[in-house]
Design an enzyme around this catalytic site. Structure first.
Site, PDB file in Angstrom:
ATOM      1  N   HIS A  45       0.933  -1.307   0.143  1.00  0.00           N
ATOM      2  CA  HIS A  45       0.030   0.084  -0.160  1.00  0.00           C
ATOM      3  C   HIS A  45       0.954   1.231  -0.223  1.00  0.00           C
ATOM      4  CE1 HIS A  45      -3.566  -2.200   0.322  1.00  0.00           C
ATOM      5  NE2 HIS A  45      -3.680  -2.798   1.529  1.00  0.00           N
ATOM      6  N   GLU A 146      -5.212 -11.961   8.071  1.00  0.00           N
ATOM      7  CA  GLU A 146      -6.241 -10.711   7.929  1.00  0.00           C
ATOM      8  C   GLU A 146      -7.494 -10.950   7.430  1.00  0.00           C
ATOM      9  OE1 GLU A 146      -4.070  -7.769   5.681  1.00  0.00           O
ATOM     10  OE2 GLU A 146      -3.097  -9.090   4.251  1.00  0.00           O
ATOM     11  N   ASP A 172      -7.899  -4.964   7.943  1.00  0.00           N
ATOM     12  CA  ASP A 172      -8.470  -6.011   7.055  1.00  0.00           C
ATOM     13  C   ASP A 172      -9.013  -6.903   7.771  1.00  0.00           C
ATOM     14  OD1 ASP A 172      -8.193  -4.998   4.472  1.00  0.00           O
ATOM     15  OD2 ASP A 172      -6.398  -5.335   4.599  1.00  0.00           O
TER      16      ASP A 172
END
Length: 259
Positions: A45, A146, A172
Site C-alpha cells: 500500500h 487478516e 483488514d
C-alpha cells in the site's frame, strides 16, 4: 551485521518498528536511526516502486537494524527480488491457508528448505559470501492473518515449517469480521481473534506481529505480540504537521491578544 529478529523472538524479546509508506530513502534512514529494532518498507500500500525500495533498504542498513518488506502479493518473483535487494524479512498479505503459507516459505528460503533462486547481487555486496549459507537462518518468513479464512486456518498456517511469525493486519481482519476497519479492542470478535492467533503461534513456537500504535503497544505486548509497529511515516508526518500548525496559530493569536 544486525541481530536476527528470529533469534530475538526466540529469546522472548519484544521488537518495535516503524512502517514506511513514503517513497524516500531519506525518511527511511531517519526512521532507522531513531532507535527502532526494524523498519518495514510497504510495497503493498506504500507509494514506492522497486528501485526506490532498494534504496530505502540500503538506507535502513546504515542504522544496523533489520530492513523488512511487505510485498504486494505472495508471488515468488517479487519476494526473491526484495530478498536479493537485502530485505531480512518478508511480510506477505492475504495469506488464506497453509498451502499459501508453504508457497511463501518456498519463495523465501534456499534449497533444501525452499525454492528461492540463487542470485543475491545486492545483498552479497552488503554481507559478503557468507550470506547464502546463513540466509535461511536469518530471513524472517511472515504471513499475514487478516481474513476470516486465514483465522479459520491459523493453527495450520502457524504449523507450516519455516514460518517465523504471524502478522495481524487489524484493519483488514476487522473488515473481514464485519467490524469497522481498525483496532476494535473490546469487541468479542476482535479480541477472540487476537487470542486465537497468539495461541496458535505459541503452540507452534513462532512469534506474532501487528500493525499498531505507540498508545496500543503496551497492550499488544501483554497480549503476546513480539513484533509491533508503533508508527507509520505518513501518519507521523501528518500528525506533526497538524500539531505544529495548531501550536503556531495559537501562539500567534495569543501574541496578538496580548499586544
Amino acid at each position: 551485521m544486525f541481530d536476527s529478529l528470529k533469534s530475538r523472538w526466540k529469546n522472548g524479546d519484544v521488537t518495535l518498528g516503524a512502517w514506511c509508506n513514503i517513497p524516500s530513502s531519506l525518511s527511511a534512514e531517519i526512521l532507522a536511526k531513531g532507535g527502532f529494532d526494524w523498519v518495514l518498507v510497504d510495497m503493498q500500500h506504500g507509494c514506492m516502486d522497486y528501485s526506490v525500495a532498494v534504496e530505502m533498504i540500503r538506507a535502513i542498513d546504515l542504522a544496523g537494524i533489520a530492513p523488512l518488506v511487505r510485498v504486494p502479493w505472495n508471488e515468488p518473483g517479487i519476494v526473491g527480488r526484495m530478498l536479493d535487494a537485502g530485505a531480512m524479512g518478508i511480510v506477505a498479505p492475504m495469506i488464506q491457508n497453509a498451502d499459501e503459507a508453504r508457497r511463501l516459505v518456498e519463495a523465501c528460503l534456499y534449497p533444501p528448505l525452499g525454492r528461492r533462486s540463487l542470485g543475491p547481487i545486492r545483498v552479497m555486496a552488503r554481507d559478503g559470501a557468507g550470506y547464502v549459507s546463513s540466509a535461511n537462518e536469518r530471513v524472517c518468513v511472515i504471513p499475514m492473518i487478516e481474513t476470516v479464512e486465514a483465522l479459520t486456518a491459523v493453527e495450520e498456517i502457524a504449523a507450516v515449517p519455516g514460518v517465523d511469525a504471524l502478522f495481524v493486519g487489524p484493519f483488514d481482519l476487522s473488515f473481514s469480521l464485519g467490524l469497522r476497519p481498525g483496532d476494535n479492542d473490546g469487541d468479542p470478535k476482535f479480541d477472540e481473534a487476537l487470542v486465537r492467533i497468539n495461541a496458535a503461534a505459541r503452540t507452534n513456537g513462532v512469534a506474532t506481529a501487528v500493525l499498531s500504535t505507540a498508545r496500543l503497544a503496551p497492550l499488544r505486548a501483554r497480549q503476546g505480540f513480539q513484533m509491533i509497529s508503533v508508527m507509520t511515516d505518513s501518519q507521523a508526518l501528518a500528525a506533526a504537521a497538524q500539531t505544529n500548525l495548531s501550536d503556531a496559530r495559537r501562539a500567534i493569536a495569543e501574541s496578538s491578544t496580548n499586544a
